[in-house]
Design a protein around this motif. Sequence first.
Motif, PDB file in Angstrom:
ATOM      1  N   THR A 227      -0.671  -1.248 -12.597  1.00 26.04           N
ATOM      2  CA  THR A 227      -1.003  -1.413 -11.176  1.00 26.04           C
ATOM      3  C   THR A 227      -2.400  -0.990 -10.809  1.00 26.04           C
ATOM      4  O   THR A 227      -2.885  -1.362  -9.751  1.00 26.04           O
ATOM      5  CB  THR A 227      -0.014  -0.630 -10.284  1.00 26.04           C
ATOM      6  OG1 THR A 227      -0.134   0.768 -10.563  1.00 26.04           O
ATOM      7  CG2 THR A 227       1.405  -1.097 -10.525  1.00 26.04           C
ATOM      8  N   ASN A 228      -3.067  -0.216 -11.628  1.00 22.75           N
ATOM      9  CA  ASN A 228      -4.399   0.270 -11.267  1.00 22.75           C
ATOM     10  C   ASN A 228      -5.485  -0.250 -12.174  1.00 22.75           C
ATOM     11  O   ASN A 228      -6.484   0.401 -12.408  1.00 22.75           O
ATOM     12  CB  ASN A 228      -4.407   1.809 -11.288  1.00 22.75           C
ATOM     13  CG  ASN A 228      -3.578   2.358 -10.162  1.00 22.75           C
ATOM     14  OD1 ASN A 228      -3.679   1.904  -9.044  1.00 22.75           O
ATOM     15  ND2 ASN A 228      -2.745   3.317 -10.461  1.00 22.75           N
ATOM     16  N   GLN A 229      -5.276  -1.424 -12.714  1.00 27.61           N
ATOM     17  CA  GLN A 229      -6.277  -1.983 -13.612  1.00 27.61           C
ATOM     18  C   GLN A 229      -7.299  -2.780 -12.876  1.00 27.61           C
ATOM     19  O   GLN A 229      -7.129  -3.303 -11.881  1.00 27.61           O
ATOM     20  CB  GLN A 229      -5.594  -2.853 -14.672  1.00 27.61           C
ATOM     21  CG  GLN A 229      -4.703  -2.039 -15.545  1.00 27.61           C
ATOM     22  CD  GLN A 229      -4.123  -2.866 -16.671  1.00 27.61           C
ATOM     23  OE1 GLN A 229      -4.360  -4.050 -16.775  1.00 27.61           O
ATOM     24  NE2 GLN A 229      -3.364  -2.246 -17.515  1.00 27.61           N
TER      25      GLN A 229
ATOM     26  N   ARG B 244       2.243   1.691  -3.434  1.00 27.12           N
ATOM     27  CA  ARG B 244       1.170   2.167  -4.322  1.00 27.12           C
ATOM     28  C   ARG B 244       0.933   3.662  -4.086  1.00 27.12           C
ATOM     29  O   ARG B 244       0.850   4.453  -5.015  1.00 27.12           O
ATOM     30  CB  ARG B 244      -0.111   1.379  -4.086  1.00 27.12           C
ATOM     31  CG  ARG B 244      -1.240   1.744  -5.036  1.00 27.12           C
ATOM     32  CD  ARG B 244      -2.513   0.960  -4.778  1.00 27.12           C
ATOM     33  NE  ARG B 244      -2.352  -0.455  -4.569  1.00 27.12           N
ATOM     34  CZ  ARG B 244      -2.145  -1.359  -5.529  1.00 27.12           C
ATOM     35  NH1 ARG B 244      -2.059  -0.981  -6.778  1.00 27.12           N
ATOM     36  NH2 ARG B 244      -2.018  -2.634  -5.245  1.00 27.12           N
ATOM     37  N   ASP B 245       0.823   4.054  -2.806  1.00 29.37           N
ATOM     38  CA  ASP B 245       0.513   5.438  -2.453  1.00 29.37           C
ATOM     39  C   ASP B 245       1.592   6.427  -2.894  1.00 29.37           C
ATOM     40  O   ASP B 245       1.277   7.531  -3.326  1.00 29.37           O
ATOM     41  CB  ASP B 245       0.300   5.575  -0.942  1.00 29.37           C
ATOM     42  CG  ASP B 245      -0.979   4.895  -0.459  1.00 29.37           C
ATOM     43  OD1 ASP B 245      -1.847   4.567  -1.302  1.00 29.37           O
ATOM     44  OD2 ASP B 245      -1.099   4.690   0.764  1.00 29.37           O
TER      45      ASP B 245
ATOM     46  N   ALA C 126       3.762   2.083  -9.569  1.00 26.43           N
ATOM     47  CA  ALA C 126       3.509   2.559 -10.930  1.00 26.43           C
ATOM     48  C   ALA C 126       4.817   2.771 -11.676  1.00 26.43           C
ATOM     49  O   ALA C 126       4.938   2.410 -12.854  1.00 26.43           O
ATOM     50  CB  ALA C 126       2.699   3.848 -10.895  1.00 26.43           C
TER      51      ALA C 126
ATOM     52  N   ASP D  30       1.833   1.385 -16.890  1.00 29.19           N
ATOM     53  CA  ASP D  30       1.388   1.237 -15.494  1.00 29.19           C
ATOM     54  C   ASP D  30       0.246   0.232 -15.462  1.00 29.19           C
ATOM     55  O   ASP D  30      -0.871   0.536 -15.856  1.00 29.19           O
ATOM     56  CB  ASP D  30       0.946   2.586 -14.941  1.00 29.19           C
ATOM     57  CG  ASP D  30       0.487   2.488 -13.488  1.00 29.19           C
ATOM     58  OD1 ASP D  30       0.610   1.401 -12.882  1.00 29.19           O
ATOM     59  OD2 ASP D  30       0.006   3.507 -12.961  1.00 29.19           O
TER      60      ASP D  30
ATOM     61  N   GLN E 218       0.834  -1.208   0.000  1.00 29.57           N
ATOM     62  CA  GLN E 218       0.000   0.000   0.000  1.00 29.57           C
ATOM     63  C   GLN E 218       0.868   1.258   0.000  1.00 29.57           C
ATOM     64  O   GLN E 218       0.574   2.230  -0.706  1.00 29.57           O
ATOM     65  CB  GLN E 218      -0.948   0.012   1.202  1.00 29.57           C
ATOM     66  CG  GLN E 218      -1.974   1.127   1.118  1.00 29.57           C
ATOM     67  CD  GLN E 218      -2.852   1.018  -0.117  1.00 29.57           C
ATOM     68  OE1 GLN E 218      -3.450  -0.017  -0.365  1.00 29.57           O
ATOM     69  NE2 GLN E 218      -2.922   2.073  -0.914  1.00 29.57           N
TER      70      GLN E 218
END
Length: 86
Positions: free
Chosen positions: A84-86, A66-67, A72, A82, A63
């Motif tokens: 990572t946000n799919q 990611r933050d 990414a 990127d 986390q």
Amino acid sequence: MELVLNGTVDATINADTSVQDYLNTTGEKNLKVAAQLDDITTYAIPVRKGNITLRDAINKALQELRDDGTLAELSTKYFGADLTNQ
């Protein structure tokens, strides 16, 4: 993907990570993604059952990465996009 390039097959089915890695590694420009599913492939890190301390530490670290954008950046570096946000 080599089979598509040499004409042996018309198409191939691959995970997005595999395709992006291939394109990023080879620099290949003669392939295109014809279709994509909305399904997301999830990945897991195996942890011994009951090891909540390790599980929580891994989840916290992921986390934080990611933050702060590190995940990414790594995804873009190694996969060329990127993912990572799919």
